[in-house]
Design an enzyme around this catalytic site. Structure first.
Site, short mmCIF file in Angstrom:
data_model
loop_
_atom_site.label_atom_id
_atom_site.label_comp_id
_atom_site.label_asym_id
_atom_site.label_seq_id
_atom_site.Cartn_x
_atom_site.Cartn_y
_atom_site.Cartn_z
N ARG A 72 0.80 -1.22 0.00
CA ARG A 72 0.00 0.00 0.00
C ARG A 72 0.84 1.28 0.00
NH1 ARG A 72 -2.54 -4.06 2.74
NH2 ARG A 72 -4.74 -4.36 2.19
N HIS A 84 -0.55 -2.39 -4.58
CA HIS A 84 0.19 -3.16 -5.60
C HIS A 84 0.36 -2.40 -6.92
CE1 HIS A 84 0.18 -6.29 -2.73
NE2 HIS A 84 -0.96 -6.86 -3.04
N HIS A 137 3.21 -12.98 -4.43
CA HIS A 137 1.95 -13.02 -3.68
C HIS A 137 1.34 -14.43 -3.68
CE1 HIS A 137 -1.80 -11.47 -2.01
NE2 HIS A 137 -1.30 -10.25 -2.00
N ASP A 192 -2.84 -9.39 8.24
CA ASP A 192 -2.49 -8.70 7.00
C ASP A 192 -1.56 -7.56 7.39
OD1 ASP A 192 -2.31 -7.83 4.41
OD2 ASP A 192 -4.39 -7.14 4.24
N GLU A 201 4.89 -12.35 2.04
CA GLU A 201 5.30 -11.41 1.01
C GLU A 201 6.51 -10.60 1.50
OE1 GLU A 201 1.67 -9.25 -0.47
OE2 GLU A 201 0.75 -10.54 1.05
#
Length: 352
Positions: free
Chosen positions: A81, A106, A180, A252, A317
């Site tokens: 982000r 992304h 990802h 996340d 990631e």
């Protein structure tokens, strides 16, 4: 070791896509495509010798042309982000696509997982590499500089999938690449990953505000559900009454890795007790997003008509921290003109 290829269909633009399967001498296979440099399958044996495909994905090229969850995706020019979908570099403010609330996720709706790549294959006795390369023109996705970049996937006889990222630009720019892939060591079609165990070598996460945008501060994981320094099941604390988890609907979050930045170091593990499969993660990057598939649309149809739901896979990631282009105190994803940069991430598979 061997590599084979087969057609994967025609893109909307009329380009021919190809699937490449690399197989080592131990029964491990990695399948990738020149469309988006996406990883479509990783097949590894369990402790009983039975093989399973351990990443979520699709059967068709058409699905990868949409791919809202970024299954298997190579992400760039900037992973994760960026606050308010803009950043300032050398006194110039660049506005990029607003595609995640008021923010950018992304890079653009067409991230690097939706371009066709040039292909080179390199064979050695104990490993095979496939390199996907491309020129991203100046101001593509809103980023400055003509960027020559590549991602190389290497499968070794040690059951390592080595991912090497390379970039060089004719202007100062940003380069923050990641992969990802959603992992499920019980098999991509086996349901939730909440009983699988995770270790992360990290003492803190980047603190986030609304929209999962880092504030520039850090949160110590000690005594919180975010602490994975001792291996535990993903589901143990995922529903805890803890603001960062509730904000994201699960994990996340960017973990600040205990790495030196000077070498490739082990940073994480994923373990499935039933199959005995273990995946170790190594990188030279400073951060890693742990993402438990919170936004997978319920009833998504994947490979072999598998049904994917929330928590069907988990992502590791490796990256520069989210929004790092706007926070000077964070490790910087800025690369200088004509400066060649390389980073490495390794997913290593075994059984125990």
């Amino acid at each position: 070791m061997q590599i084979t290829e087969k057609p994967f269909g025609i893109t909307r633009e009329g380009e021919k896509a190809t699937l490449y399967t690399i197989a080592n001498d131990n029964g491990m296979e990695v399948v990738v495509t020149n469309y988006g440099a996406n990883i479509t399958s990783i097949i590894v044996p369990g402790k009983d010798g039975k093989k399973a495909d351990v990443v979520l994905g699709y059967d068709t090229l058409a699905d990868y042309e949409v791919n809202p969850c970024f299954f298997g995706s190579f992400i760039g020019r900037h992973a994760n982000r960026i606050a308010d979908a803009k950043f300032t570099l050398n006194g110039t403010t660049y506005q990029i696509e607003v595609n995640d609330g008021v923010n950018n996720l992304h890079s653009a709706s067409k991230s690097y997982n939706k371009f066709l790549y040039e292909v080179e294959v390199y064979k050695e006795e104990d490993e095979i590499s496939i390199e996907f390369s491309r020129l991203s023109p100046d101001m593509e996705q809103g980023f400055p500089g003509n960027l020559d970049y590549s991602v190389t996937y290497t499968l070794t006889n040690d059951n390592e999938l080595v991912i090497e990222y390379y970039a060089v630009s004719d202007k100062d720019t940003i380069a923050n690449f990641t992969n990802h892939s959603y992992f499920n060591l019980a098999g991509h079609n086996s349901g939730p990953i909440l009983d699988q165990e995770v270790f992360i070598d990290s003492d803190k996460i980047t603190t986030v505000r609304e929209g999962l945008i880092p504030t520039g501060e850090y949160t110590d994981v000690t005594g919180t559900p975010m602490d994975f320094r001792t291996m535990k099941k993903l589901g143990k604390d995922i529903k805890a009454d803890y603001a960062p988890l509730k904000m994201a609907g699960g994990y996340d979050h960017n973990y600040v890795l205990n790495t030196s930045g000077d070498e490739i170091e082990k940073v994480a593990e994923l373990y499935d007790a039933k199959s005995g499969r273990l995946m170790e993660v190594f990188t030279d990057l400073p951060g890693m997003q742990l993402y438990t598939g919170n936004f997978i649309t319920e009833g998504t149809i994947g490979k072999g008509k598998a049904v994917y739901n929330k928590n069907s896979g988990v992502c590791f990631e490796t990256q520069y921290y989210p929004n790092s282009c706007n926070i000077p105190s964070f490790p910087s994803p800025v690369i200088k003109a004509r400066e060649e940069v390389e980073t490495v991430t390794i997913y290593k598979f075994s059984c125990r």
